[in-house]
Design an enzyme around this catalytic site. Structure first.
Site, PDB file in Angstrom:
ATOM      1  N   LYS A  11       0.746  -1.320   0.070  1.00 28.26           N
ATOM      2  CA  LYS A  11       0.208  -0.091   0.099  1.00 28.26           C
ATOM      3  C   LYS A  11       0.744   1.217   0.232  1.00 28.26           C
ATOM      4  O   LYS A  11       2.045   1.270   0.371  1.00 28.26           O
ATOM      5  CB  LYS A  11      -0.939  -0.071   1.173  1.00 28.26           C
ATOM      6  N   TYR A  51     -12.504  -2.191  -3.742  1.00 28.05           N
ATOM      7  CA  TYR A  51     -12.684  -2.237  -2.194  1.00 28.05           C
ATOM      8  C   TYR A  51     -14.462  -2.056  -2.340  1.00 28.05           C
ATOM      9  O   TYR A  51     -14.846  -1.813  -1.349  1.00 28.05           O
ATOM     10  CB  TYR A  51     -12.146  -1.227  -1.409  1.00 28.05           C
ATOM     11  N   ASN A 114      -1.917   0.126   6.940  1.00 22.58           N
ATOM     12  CA  ASN A 114      -1.569  -0.902   7.387  1.00 22.58           C
ATOM     13  C   ASN A 114      -0.577  -1.737   6.269  1.00 22.58           C
ATOM     14  O   ASN A 114      -0.529  -3.094   6.446  1.00 22.58           O
ATOM     15  CB  ASN A 114      -2.712  -1.754   7.911  1.00 22.58           C
ATOM     16  N   HIS A 117      -2.328  -5.296   1.589  1.00 24.35           N
ATOM     17  CA  HIS A 117      -3.458  -5.860   1.190  1.00 24.35           C
ATOM     18  C   HIS A 117      -3.153  -7.336   0.589  1.00 24.35           C
ATOM     19  O   HIS A 117      -2.284  -7.554   0.127  1.00 24.35           O
ATOM     20  CB  HIS A 117      -4.229  -5.307   0.022  1.00 24.35           C
ATOM     21  N   GLU A 128      -9.818 -10.159  -7.883  1.00 28.56           N
ATOM     22  CA  GLU A 128      -8.830  -9.096  -7.749  1.00 28.56           C
ATOM     23  C   GLU A 128      -7.770  -9.274  -8.796  1.00 28.56           C
ATOM     24  O   GLU A 128      -7.220  -8.267  -8.948  1.00 28.56           O
ATOM     25  CB  GLU A 128      -8.183  -9.299  -6.095  1.00 28.56           C
TER      26      GLU A 128
HETATM   27  P1  ATP Z   1      -7.161  -5.889   3.171  1.00 31.90           P
HETATM   28  O1  ATP Z   1      -8.488  -5.992   2.478  1.00 31.90           O
HETATM   29  O2  ATP Z   1      -6.646  -4.412   2.538  1.00 31.90           O
HETATM   30  O3  ATP Z   1      -6.269  -6.976   2.718  1.00 31.90           O
HETATM   31  P2  ATP Z   1      -8.365  -7.007   5.515  1.00 31.90           P
HETATM   32  O4  ATP Z   1      -8.700  -7.955   4.836  1.00 31.90           O
HETATM   33  O5  ATP Z   1      -7.228  -7.059   6.666  1.00 31.90           O
HETATM   34  O6  ATP Z   1      -7.343  -5.913   4.701  1.00 31.90           O
HETATM   35  P3  ATP Z   1     -10.757  -5.452   5.718  1.00 31.90           P
HETATM   36  O7  ATP Z   1     -11.736  -5.933   6.577  1.00 31.90           O
HETATM   37  O8  ATP Z   1     -10.913  -6.232   4.185  1.00 31.90           O
HETATM   38  O9  ATP Z   1      -9.372  -5.857   6.147  1.00 31.90           O
HETATM   39  O10 ATP Z   1     -10.690  -4.136   5.370  1.00 31.90           O
HETATM   40  C1  ATP Z   1      -9.913  -3.526   4.019  1.00 31.90           C
HETATM   41  C2  ATP Z   1      -9.077  -2.496   4.410  1.00 31.90           C
HETATM   42  O11 ATP Z   1      -9.862  -1.283   5.001  1.00 31.90           O
HETATM   43  C3  ATP Z   1      -8.110  -2.592   5.725  1.00 31.90           C
HETATM   44  O12 ATP Z   1      -6.905  -3.219   5.491  1.00 31.90           O
HETATM   45  C4  ATP Z   1      -7.776  -1.034   6.181  1.00 31.90           C
HETATM   46  O13 ATP Z   1      -6.933  -0.403   5.376  1.00 31.90           O
HETATM   47  C5  ATP Z   1      -9.366  -0.415   6.086  1.00 31.90           C
HETATM   48  N1  ATP Z   1      -9.960  -0.729   7.315  1.00 31.90           N
HETATM   49  C6  ATP Z   1     -10.410  -1.975   7.854  1.00 31.90           C
HETATM   50  N2  ATP Z   1     -11.123  -1.741   9.043  1.00 31.90           N
HETATM   51  C7  ATP Z   1     -10.857  -0.612   9.426  1.00 31.90           C
HETATM   52  C8  ATP Z   1     -11.282   0.428  10.419  1.00 31.90           C
HETATM   53  N3  ATP Z   1     -11.798  -0.225  11.472  1.00 31.90           N
HETATM   54  N4  ATP Z   1     -10.774   1.701  10.372  1.00 31.90           N
HETATM   55  C9  ATP Z   1     -10.189   2.209   9.309  1.00 31.90           C
HETATM   56  N5  ATP Z   1      -9.736   1.484   7.964  1.00 31.90           N
HETATM   57  C10 ATP Z   1     -10.130   0.322   8.150  1.00 31.90           C
HETATM   58 MG    MG Z   2      -9.744  -7.644   2.945  1.00 29.41          MG
END
Ligand code: ATP
Ligand code: MG
Length: 133
Positions: A11, A51, A114, A117, A128
């Protein structure tokens, strides 16, 4: 042996920190192989489409603004149980609770910034990968 493909995105926060190589090294030493890759800066439309599953979440606008804030490194990883293995190496969504030694624990900052992804299922991985390649 269950060889799979998964989509990984380094990211904007991690690209800006100059740790693409360090993150790739972790993926490779864990047995995952990069079979395709590119650097892109997403448009708002692309980030929103990618997303789309999160469009009703409270963090959606923050997530999209972050994902378009700079270049990202998009890669297809291949390996045995690659989807699950990649998620393990990444760590939990929130870097402050991600297991020590995971990419998010070491390079993430908060729930939005974070570092990385990874596709969360076979179905997501297919969607994806075909979105970007
Ligand atoms: P990713 O899909 O990016 O791999 P993930 O699967 O661990 O991450 P998801 O629940 O799919 O988590 O959320 C997608 C992205 O949205 C997260 O990686 C983060 O960048 C953002 N995100 C998720 N939860 C929160 C939150 N509570 N507050 C802020 N941003 C969040
Ligand atoms: Mg995810």
């Amino acid at each position: 042996m269950k060889t799979e493909h998964t989509l990984s995105i380094i990211k904007p926060d991690a690209v800006a920190k100059n740790v693409i190589g360090a993150i790739i090294n972790r993926l490779e030493t864990s047995g995952l192989m990069i079979v395709n890759a590119k650097i892109l800066q997403l448009t708002s439309i692309q980030a929103s489409e990618f997303y789309a599953a999160h469009q009703n979440k409270f963090f959606f606008n923050e997530l999209i603004n972050f994902m378009i804030s700079g270049p990202i490194f998009i890669q297809i990883l291949k390996g045995y149980q690659a989807i699950k293995k990649n998620r393990e190496i990444m760590g939990a969504t929130d870097p402050t609770v991600a297991l020590s030694g995971t990419i998010r624990s070491d390079y993430g900052y908060n729930c939005t910034k974070n570092a990385i992804h990874g596709s969360d299922s076979k179905k997501s991985a297919i969607r994806e990968i075909s979105y970007f390649f």
